[in-house]
Design a protein around this motif. Structure first.
Motif, PDB file in Angstrom:
ATOM      1  N   PRO A 153       0.830  -1.206   0.000  1.00  0.00           N
ATOM      2  CA  PRO A 153       0.000   0.000   0.000  1.00  0.00           C
ATOM      3  C   PRO A 153       0.866   1.259   0.000  1.00  0.00           C
ATOM      4  O   PRO A 153       1.899   1.314   0.662  1.00  0.00           O
ATOM      5  CB  PRO A 153      -0.798  -0.124   1.298  1.00  0.00           C
ATOM      6  CG  PRO A 153       0.066  -0.931   2.187  1.00  0.00           C
ATOM      7  CD  PRO A 153       0.838  -1.870   1.301  1.00  0.00           C
ATOM      8  N   LEU A 154       0.432   2.247  -0.765  1.00  0.00           N
ATOM      9  CA  LEU A 154       1.147   3.521  -0.834  1.00  0.00           C
ATOM     10  C   LEU A 154       0.385   4.637  -0.127  1.00  0.00           C
ATOM     11  O   LEU A 154       0.983   5.530   0.463  1.00  0.00           O
ATOM     12  CB  LEU A 154       1.395   3.907  -2.289  1.00  0.00           C
ATOM     13  CG  LEU A 154       2.170   2.884  -3.123  1.00  0.00           C
ATOM     14  CD1 LEU A 154       2.253   3.338  -4.575  1.00  0.00           C
ATOM     15  CD2 LEU A 154       3.553   2.665  -2.539  1.00  0.00           C
ATOM     16  N   ASP A 171       7.135   5.442   5.924  1.00  0.00           N
ATOM     17  CA  ASP A 171       7.997   4.365   5.418  1.00  0.00           C
ATOM     18  C   ASP A 171       7.690   3.047   6.135  1.00  0.00           C
ATOM     19  O   ASP A 171       7.708   1.983   5.518  1.00  0.00           O
ATOM     20  CB  ASP A 171       9.472   4.734   5.558  1.00  0.00           C
ATOM     21  CG  ASP A 171       9.885   5.818   4.566  1.00  0.00           C
ATOM     22  OD1 ASP A 171       9.187   5.999   3.538  1.00  0.00           O
ATOM     23  OD2 ASP A 171      10.905   6.486   4.824  1.00  0.00           O
ATOM     24  N   CYS A 172       7.412   3.122   7.436  1.00  0.00           N
ATOM     25  CA  CYS A 172       7.074   1.905   8.188  1.00  0.00           C
ATOM     26  C   CYS A 172       5.764   1.303   7.673  1.00  0.00           C
ATOM     27  O   CYS A 172       5.667   0.097   7.458  1.00  0.00           O
ATOM     28  CB  CYS A 172       6.942   2.199   9.672  1.00  0.00           C
ATOM     29  SG  CYS A 172       8.524   2.345  10.528  1.00  0.00           S
ATOM     30  N   GLY A 225       3.911  -0.747  11.274  1.00  0.00           N
ATOM     31  CA  GLY A 225       3.770   0.636  11.706  1.00  0.00           C
ATOM     32  C   GLY A 225       4.922   1.074  12.583  1.00  0.00           C
ATOM     33  O   GLY A 225       5.833   0.293  12.893  1.00  0.00           O
ATOM     34  N   ASP A 226       4.865   2.329  12.949  1.00  0.00           N
ATOM     35  CA  ASP A 226       5.894   2.931  13.789  1.00  0.00           C
ATOM     36  C   ASP A 226       5.750   2.453  15.230  1.00  0.00           C
ATOM     37  O   ASP A 226       4.641   2.252  15.715  1.00  0.00           O
ATOM     38  CB  ASP A 226       5.776   4.455  13.731  1.00  0.00           C
ATOM     39  CG  ASP A 226       5.953   4.982  12.322  1.00  0.00           C
ATOM     40  OD1 ASP A 226       7.073   4.867  11.797  1.00  0.00           O
ATOM     41  OD2 ASP A 226       4.970   5.479  11.736  1.00  0.00           O
ATOM     42  N   ALA A 260       7.555  -2.130  13.345  1.00  0.00           N
ATOM     43  CA  ALA A 260       7.176  -3.443  13.863  1.00  0.00           C
ATOM     44  C   ALA A 260       5.877  -3.898  13.220  1.00  0.00           C
ATOM     45  O   ALA A 260       5.090  -3.073  12.731  1.00  0.00           O
ATOM     46  CB  ALA A 260       7.015  -3.382  15.376  1.00  0.00           C
ATOM     47  N   ILE A 261       5.659  -5.202  13.232  1.00  0.00           N
ATOM     48  CA  ILE A 261       4.382  -5.748  12.767  1.00  0.00           C
ATOM     49  C   ILE A 261       3.337  -5.448  13.835  1.00  0.00           C
ATOM     50  O   ILE A 261       3.522  -5.772  15.011  1.00  0.00           O
ATOM     51  CB  ILE A 261       4.487  -7.264  12.526  1.00  0.00           C
ATOM     52  CG1 ILE A 261       5.431  -7.534  11.358  1.00  0.00           C
ATOM     53  CG2 ILE A 261       3.111  -7.862  12.264  1.00  0.00           C
ATOM     54  CD1 ILE A 261       5.700  -8.999  11.093  1.00  0.00           C
ATOM     55  N   LEU A 262       2.251  -4.801  13.417  1.00  0.00           N
ATOM     56  CA  LEU A 262       1.179  -4.450  14.339  1.00  0.00           C
ATOM     57  C   LEU A 262       0.088  -5.508  14.367  1.00  0.00           C
ATOM     58  O   LEU A 262      -0.554  -5.725  15.388  1.00  0.00           O
ATOM     59  CB  LEU A 262       0.576  -3.097  13.963  1.00  0.00           C
ATOM     60  CG  LEU A 262       1.556  -1.915  13.920  1.00  0.00           C
ATOM     61  CD1 LEU A 262       0.838  -0.648  13.490  1.00  0.00           C
ATOM     62  CD2 LEU A 262       2.234  -1.730  15.266  1.00  0.00           C
ATOM     63  N   SER A 263      -0.169  -6.139  13.205  1.00  0.00           N
ATOM     64  CA  SER A 263      -1.176  -7.199  13.141  1.00  0.00           C
ATOM     65  C   SER A 263      -0.931  -8.052  11.905  1.00  0.00           C
ATOM     66  O   SER A 263      -0.297  -7.618  10.944  1.00  0.00           O
ATOM     67  CB  SER A 263      -2.598  -6.619  13.095  1.00  0.00           C
ATOM     68  OG  SER A 263      -2.783  -5.853  11.918  1.00  0.00           O
TER      69      SER A 263
END
Length: 157
Positions: free
Chosen positions: A37-38, A60-61, A81-82, A90-93
């Motif tokens: 996704p952008l 960027d994250c 996300g940040d 880090a991976i949030l979900s």
């Protein structure tokens, strides 16, 4: 005279078969693949009001997030996300879903594991490098409609 007749027959055959117009066939790239996704555009419409759209540009994250659609109708989304530490991601979900894609209607339905109601979406643009996917969001108010349109680029595998 025979040569002229053969030449004319050959040209007629070439014109009949060699100049067919295939411009009415539109080729669409497959949805299957991995997508980055952008950005996203959130559009909210209240009954009787003008639509309001907000563009969310990803960090960027967040651009490390990946959506994937498999040939076996299984898909997923790993959200990045940040973190609280500046400059660290880090991976949030990590979400898994089954999906159906109707090419003619350009409808996508995603059944997310653990959620009863499926998410409905519409493919706005799909080519070899770009996917625009409009996902309908459910709201608590029946007079408010909301859509999130994601812009993706294909990630080569």
């Amino acid at each position: 005279m025979k040569k002229l007749a053969l030449l004319f027959a050959g040209l007629s055959l070439f014109a009949a078969t060699g100049c067919s117009d295939n411009n009415d066939t539109v080729l669409e790239a497959p949805l299957v693949g991995t997508w980055q996704p952008l950005k996203e555009v959130v559009t909210t419409v209240e009954v009787g009001e003008d639509p309001v759209s907000n563009t969310i540009t990803y960090t960027d994250c967040q651009k490390q997030t990946r959506w994937w659609f498999g040939a076996d109708s299984k898909g997923g989304k790993t959200n990045w996300g940040d973190t609280a530490t500046p400059g660290q991601c880090a991976i949030l979900s990590d979400i898994k879903f089954n999906y159906t894609y109707n090419k003619e209607g350009k409808d996508v339905q995603m059944k997310i594991q653990g959620i009863v109601e499926p998410q409905n979406a519409k493919v706005v643009t799909l080519d070899n490098t770009t996917l625009n996917l409009a996902v309908r969001e459910e709201t608590q108010d029946p007079t408010v409609f909301q859509t999130r349109t994601y812009t993706f680029k294909r990630v080569p595998q």
